[in-house]
Structure formats: C-alpha cells, structure tokens
Design a protein around this motif. Sequence first.
Motif, mmCIF file in Angstrom:
data_model
loop_
_atom_site.group_PDB
_atom_site.id
_atom_site.type_symbol
_atom_site.label_atom_id
_atom_site.label_comp_id
_atom_site.label_asym_id
_atom_site.label_seq_id
_atom_site.Cartn_x
_atom_site.Cartn_y
_atom_site.Cartn_z
ATOM 1 N N ALA A 47 -16.804 -4.255 -44.062
ATOM 2 C CA ALA A 47 -16.159 -5.604 -43.922
ATOM 3 C C ALA A 47 -17.466 -6.784 -43.499
ATOM 4 O O ALA A 47 -17.490 -7.840 -43.856
ATOM 5 C CB ALA A 47 -15.435 -5.649 -42.611
ATOM 6 N N TYR A 48 -18.503 -6.160 -42.715
ATOM 7 C CA TYR A 48 -19.586 -6.920 -42.666
ATOM 8 C C TYR A 48 -20.311 -7.358 -43.995
ATOM 9 O O TYR A 48 -20.632 -8.618 -44.191
ATOM 10 C CB TYR A 48 -20.560 -6.330 -41.560
ATOM 11 C CG TYR A 48 -21.931 -6.951 -41.107
ATOM 12 C CD1 TYR A 48 -21.998 -8.160 -40.242
ATOM 13 C CD2 TYR A 48 -23.116 -6.846 -41.764
ATOM 14 C CE1 TYR A 48 -23.150 -8.594 -39.754
ATOM 15 C CE2 TYR A 48 -24.184 -7.527 -41.493
ATOM 16 C CZ TYR A 48 -24.379 -8.306 -40.705
ATOM 17 O OH TYR A 48 -25.554 -8.988 -40.166
ATOM 18 N N ARG A 49 -20.466 -6.480 -44.633
ATOM 19 C CA ARG A 49 -21.321 -6.609 -45.862
ATOM 20 C C ARG A 49 -20.684 -7.495 -46.812
ATOM 21 O O ARG A 49 -21.006 -8.479 -47.533
ATOM 22 C CB ARG A 49 -21.544 -5.258 -46.727
ATOM 23 C CG ARG A 49 -22.587 -5.330 -47.841
ATOM 24 C CD ARG A 49 -22.429 -3.866 -48.687
ATOM 25 N NE ARG A 49 -21.171 -3.772 -49.386
ATOM 26 C CZ ARG A 49 -21.154 -4.615 -50.502
ATOM 27 N NH1 ARG A 49 -21.766 -5.110 -50.929
ATOM 28 N NH2 ARG A 49 -19.714 -4.186 -51.275
ATOM 29 N N ARG A 50 -19.279 -7.225 -46.831
ATOM 30 C CA ARG A 50 -18.232 -8.021 -47.730
ATOM 31 C C ARG A 50 -18.240 -9.293 -47.313
ATOM 32 O O ARG A 50 -18.423 -10.336 -48.041
ATOM 33 C CB ARG A 50 -17.160 -7.395 -47.689
ATOM 34 C CG ARG A 50 -16.219 -7.793 -49.371
ATOM 35 C CD ARG A 50 -15.247 -6.523 -49.608
ATOM 36 N NE ARG A 50 -15.152 -5.488 -48.753
ATOM 37 C CZ ARG A 50 -14.169 -5.113 -48.086
ATOM 38 N NH1 ARG A 50 -12.909 -6.063 -48.169
ATOM 39 N NH2 ARG A 50 -13.896 -4.075 -47.388
ATOM 40 N N THR A 51 -18.126 -9.750 -45.935
ATOM 41 C CA THR A 51 -18.079 -11.148 -45.520
ATOM 42 C C THR A 51 -19.397 -11.797 -45.813
ATOM 43 O O THR A 51 -19.312 -12.948 -46.119
ATOM 44 C CB THR A 51 -17.947 -10.969 -44.020
ATOM 45 O OG1 THR A 51 -16.632 -10.356 -43.570
ATOM 46 C CG2 THR A 51 -18.279 -12.198 -43.259
ATOM 47 N N LEU A 52 -20.388 -11.231 -45.632
ATOM 48 C CA LEU A 52 -21.796 -11.644 -46.003
ATOM 49 C C LEU A 52 -21.849 -11.996 -47.698
ATOM 50 O O LEU A 52 -22.427 -13.149 -47.786
ATOM 51 C CB LEU A 52 -23.169 -10.793 -45.377
ATOM 52 C CG LEU A 52 -23.166 -11.041 -44.073
ATOM 53 C CD1 LEU A 52 -24.275 -9.857 -43.550
ATOM 54 C CD2 LEU A 52 -23.941 -12.317 -43.572
ATOM 55 N N VAL A 53 -21.549 -11.162 -48.208
ATOM 56 C CA VAL A 53 -21.683 -11.252 -49.675
ATOM 57 C C VAL A 53 -20.859 -12.725 -50.076
ATOM 58 O O VAL A 53 -21.226 -13.535 -50.775
ATOM 59 C CB VAL A 53 -21.256 -10.360 -50.538
ATOM 60 C CG1 VAL A 53 -20.857 -10.559 -51.949
ATOM 61 C CG2 VAL A 53 -22.002 -9.013 -50.579
ATOM 62 N N ARG A 54 -19.477 -12.848 -49.614
ATOM 63 C CA ARG A 54 -18.748 -13.586 -49.622
ATOM 64 C C ARG A 54 -19.420 -15.036 -49.398
ATOM 65 O O ARG A 54 -19.403 -15.958 -49.845
ATOM 66 C CB ARG A 54 -17.284 -13.595 -49.197
ATOM 67 C CG ARG A 54 -16.172 -14.286 -49.798
ATOM 68 C CD ARG A 54 -14.913 -13.613 -49.504
ATOM 69 N NE ARG A 54 -14.782 -12.785 -48.117
ATOM 70 C CZ ARG A 54 -14.057 -13.029 -47.436
ATOM 71 N NH1 ARG A 54 -12.762 -13.323 -47.523
ATOM 72 N NH2 ARG A 54 -14.029 -12.142 -46.186
ATOM 73 N N LEU A 107 -27.576 -7.263 -50.690
ATOM 74 C CA LEU A 107 -26.410 -6.419 -50.135
ATOM 75 C C LEU A 107 -25.466 -5.781 -51.231
ATOM 76 O O LEU A 107 -24.472 -5.318 -51.109
ATOM 77 C CB LEU A 107 -25.127 -7.647 -49.694
ATOM 78 C CG LEU A 107 -25.975 -8.171 -48.229
ATOM 79 C CD1 LEU A 107 -25.162 -9.452 -48.139
ATOM 80 C CD2 LEU A 107 -25.636 -7.397 -47.127
ATOM 81 N N GLY A 108 -26.272 -5.811 -52.527
ATOM 82 C CA GLY A 108 -25.952 -4.768 -53.577
ATOM 83 C C GLY A 108 -25.012 -5.614 -54.502
ATOM 84 O O GLY A 108 -24.335 -4.780 -55.261
ATOM 85 N N VAL A 109 -24.833 -6.776 -54.444
ATOM 86 C CA VAL A 109 -24.118 -7.387 -55.560
ATOM 87 C C VAL A 109 -25.279 -8.183 -56.541
ATOM 88 O O VAL A 109 -26.309 -8.434 -56.157
ATOM 89 C CB VAL A 109 -23.279 -8.695 -54.909
ATOM 90 C CG1 VAL A 109 -24.034 -9.466 -54.215
ATOM 91 C CG2 VAL A 109 -22.279 -9.147 -55.988
ATOM 92 N N TYR A 162 -27.742 -11.317 -39.892
ATOM 93 C CA TYR A 162 -28.182 -10.516 -41.076
ATOM 94 C C TYR A 162 -29.959 -11.400 -41.439
ATOM 95 O O TYR A 162 -29.804 -12.474 -42.111
ATOM 96 C CB TYR A 162 -27.462 -10.714 -42.440
ATOM 97 C CG TYR A 162 -27.799 -10.070 -43.452
ATOM 98 C CD1 TYR A 162 -28.249 -8.577 -43.203
ATOM 99 C CD2 TYR A 162 -28.003 -10.670 -44.790
ATOM 100 C CE1 TYR A 162 -28.516 -7.731 -44.498
ATOM 101 C CE2 TYR A 162 -28.479 -9.733 -45.715
ATOM 102 C CZ TYR A 162 -28.656 -8.451 -45.723
ATOM 103 O OH TYR A 162 -28.997 -7.676 -46.625
ATOM 104 N N GLY A 163 -30.905 -10.495 -41.554
ATOM 105 C CA GLY A 163 -32.137 -11.021 -41.802
ATOM 106 C C GLY A 163 -32.381 -11.935 -42.865
ATOM 107 O O GLY A 163 -32.923 -12.586 -42.816
#
Lengths: 331, 95
Positions: A47-54, A107-109, A162-163
């Motif tokens: 969820a952290y990853r997804r929030t950041l990607v968004r 983040l892998g997108v 997130y660095g």
Amino acid sequence: MYTQGLDQPGKAGDSARGIETAAQLDAFQARIDREEKIEAKDWMPEAYRRTLVRQISQHAHSEIIGMQPEGNWLTRAPSLKRKAILLAKVQDEAGHGLYLYSAAETLGVSRDQMVADLLSGKAKYSSIFNYPTLSWADVGAIGWLVDGAAIMNQIPLCRCSYGPYSRAMIRVCKEESFHQRQGFEIMLTLCRGSAEQKAMAQDALNRFWWPSLMMFGPNDDKSQHSAQSMAWKIKRFSNDELRQKFVDVTVPQAEFLGLTIPDDKLSYDEESGHYRFSEIDWREFFDVIAGNGPCNRQRLEKRRQAHDDGAWVREAARAYADKHAPATAAA
Amino acid sequence: MTKQEWPLYEVFIRSRAGLSHRHAGSVHAADDAMALDHARDTYTRRSEGVSIWVVRSDRIVASDPAETAAFFEPAEDKVYRHPTFYDIPDEVENL
C-alpha cells in the motif's frame, strides 16, 4: 496539491496485504518513526508503494500538463526577455516531470505505463492546469500563485520518507523559487504600469485565486488518504494547514501589489495571527477533478497529439541505436 | 506508441573538478550518446556539472537490501580497525 486526486474517496482498495506479516509492517513503521529513509529496493508495504506510485506519477503528470497553460504565451510574450524567461520556466517544468517519473520508476512502474495512464485519462493531474490563460497577466499570476502554492507543498515533501521522491523534490524546490519570483515580477510590472495593465493583473488574480486555494485539496475532514500518508511520513502537513500558510503569506504580497483578493469575507484575525477566508466552492473543484473543467479535454487532446507526433522520432532513434549498437552490447 | 521503451540510464554528475561524481537521477535514451544529451538537458540546466557519467541501469550490480545485515556483518565486530579502540596515555603527543 499536484496530487489532489489522492484525496478522492473510493479509491483505497489497499487490500493486497495478504502476504505482509504484522512483524514486517511493524518493522517498517519503526523505520519510518526513526526518520529512516526508505530506498527503492527496501521492503515496503504494497500500500505504501502504491500510494507513492500514484502520488509521484500524478505529480509528474501535473508538471507535464502544466507546460501547456504557460506554453500558450510563449510566442506572444511581450518582450524577448520575457520570452526567454518563460521558455526556461516551461523547460524546467518538463525537467521536473522527468525527475518525478524517474523517482516513480524506482518503485517498479514503467514510464510507458505512466504515460499511457495519463493519455487514456485514467491518471489524474492537478486541477489547476485545467484553467485557461486568457491574458499575459495570467502568466504572472501562475508563477506567483500556482508556483507559490506548489512551493508550500513541496518544501515538506523534501523530507518525505521515500528517498528517491525526497531527492527529486529537493531538486525541484531549488528551481521553483525562480518561477515564483519571475511571476511576482510580472505582476509588479503590470501593477506599476497603466490603469489597463493593472486591471489585467487584477483580473488574473480574480480568476486564479480560488483555483490556487483548491490546489491544496479537500478540507482535512474530507481527505481520505491523509492520515495514512502522515503516518508514513509521505505527507508532513495537512491540506488545510498548508492552505492557511499559503493565504497568510500571499495576502500581504497582494497588498503590496495594490491588488484586491477576490473574497469579501477575507479578514485578519489578530488573535490567531491568521487570515480568515470564505469557504471554497468545492463543487467546482470536484467538477474539474472529474474532467469537466474549462480545459480538461483540450489539455489531454494536446498531450496525445504531441505524443503521437513524436512517435516517429522515438522509433527512428530506436532504429538508429539498433543499427549502430556495438555487437558486444547485446544485453 | 513505441513498441518498446528506451532503456533507462543512471546519471552521475561531477559538480566541479576535485569532487566525485554523484548520482543525480536517471533518463531514458535510445543510445549512449543520447543518454548523455538527455542527462545534460535534464540535470545540468543551471551549470550543476562539469562532467557526466551515464550507465545503463541494467548494468549496475547492487547489493541486496534484504541481505544488508549479513552482507556487511564482517565489518561489525572489528572495532580494532578504528583509532579510538586504542588507549594511549594523555601525555603522549602527536599520536
């Protein structure tokens, strides 16, 4: 702000936590609480990853779409000096978009996926860029107000957990101050000019004031993702806190220009040291977010056109690279 | 749309002679020469650099964050590598 869409309800769906153990989540939160930066390959909750990607991709899209309102005046800037400055500013916006896409990619997108989401209308960008730039004074108002509001939001993002995002924001903030100052200088020049020029400046303020306040997103009690983002230290201040801060610093600047903020309820509260202002027209905000602002269709249409027009360049560059690739570089 | 996205390059910039190159970010480019141009346009618009390195991201070999503790463990118990490990009487100077 540039990521207002995050505050929209009904998009949570962060249920992919199945394989994440409580111990993992606790260890992660402990790292955040110790103010440790999270880096690209570190373990993080989905969820952290997804929030950041968004958030980061929305931010990047905003920078890219944000080139259009000002780009509208590139060929009609009032002097060569103003034209050169505006060109540099619009180029910076492209650069900011690129820093941010890079950060999101960690983040892998993929870049292609993000671009596709923007062009299809699936991804959001800041509501502010769906307003038209009707006069040269709008270029001043955007630099002063829109970039001013952006700075308010981006300074705390420099300390984001997130660095890669935090480093991109540091770079952006270094450049953003030029944008705001050049905008204010345009307003100042107009306000010291003829009555007609000053009226242009006032008109631009009238049209950009409320949309600029909307950039901070919904009120805190309506902001769905805020609490989690604060806990993860992605976000450091609430929407309303940042909006208040922006109003407090901007009102005296308008007074200096001799312009009137278009809000009859605006008043200074001696006790708290803050300006009180009217309720925002949230219907307009949600309308613009939903795609019905004055320029939504035009902005996306133009972006798609530019993307399509550039297709042959991307393909030609690829073909050239393939042809000249040394035999050893077959990675 | 292009069938395949241009490869990703990591960008390292030396801000002035005498300092090391430092990671600045990344760019997509079709080839090495284009990667240098993109890196210049993206990361040095305000004279932030005098030298740029670019390298394909997929060529970088990196340690695994999940293995950090084990990977760096050999250095953990060798405090005698640090000068403060040694007790030297105060009277002894220049040591």
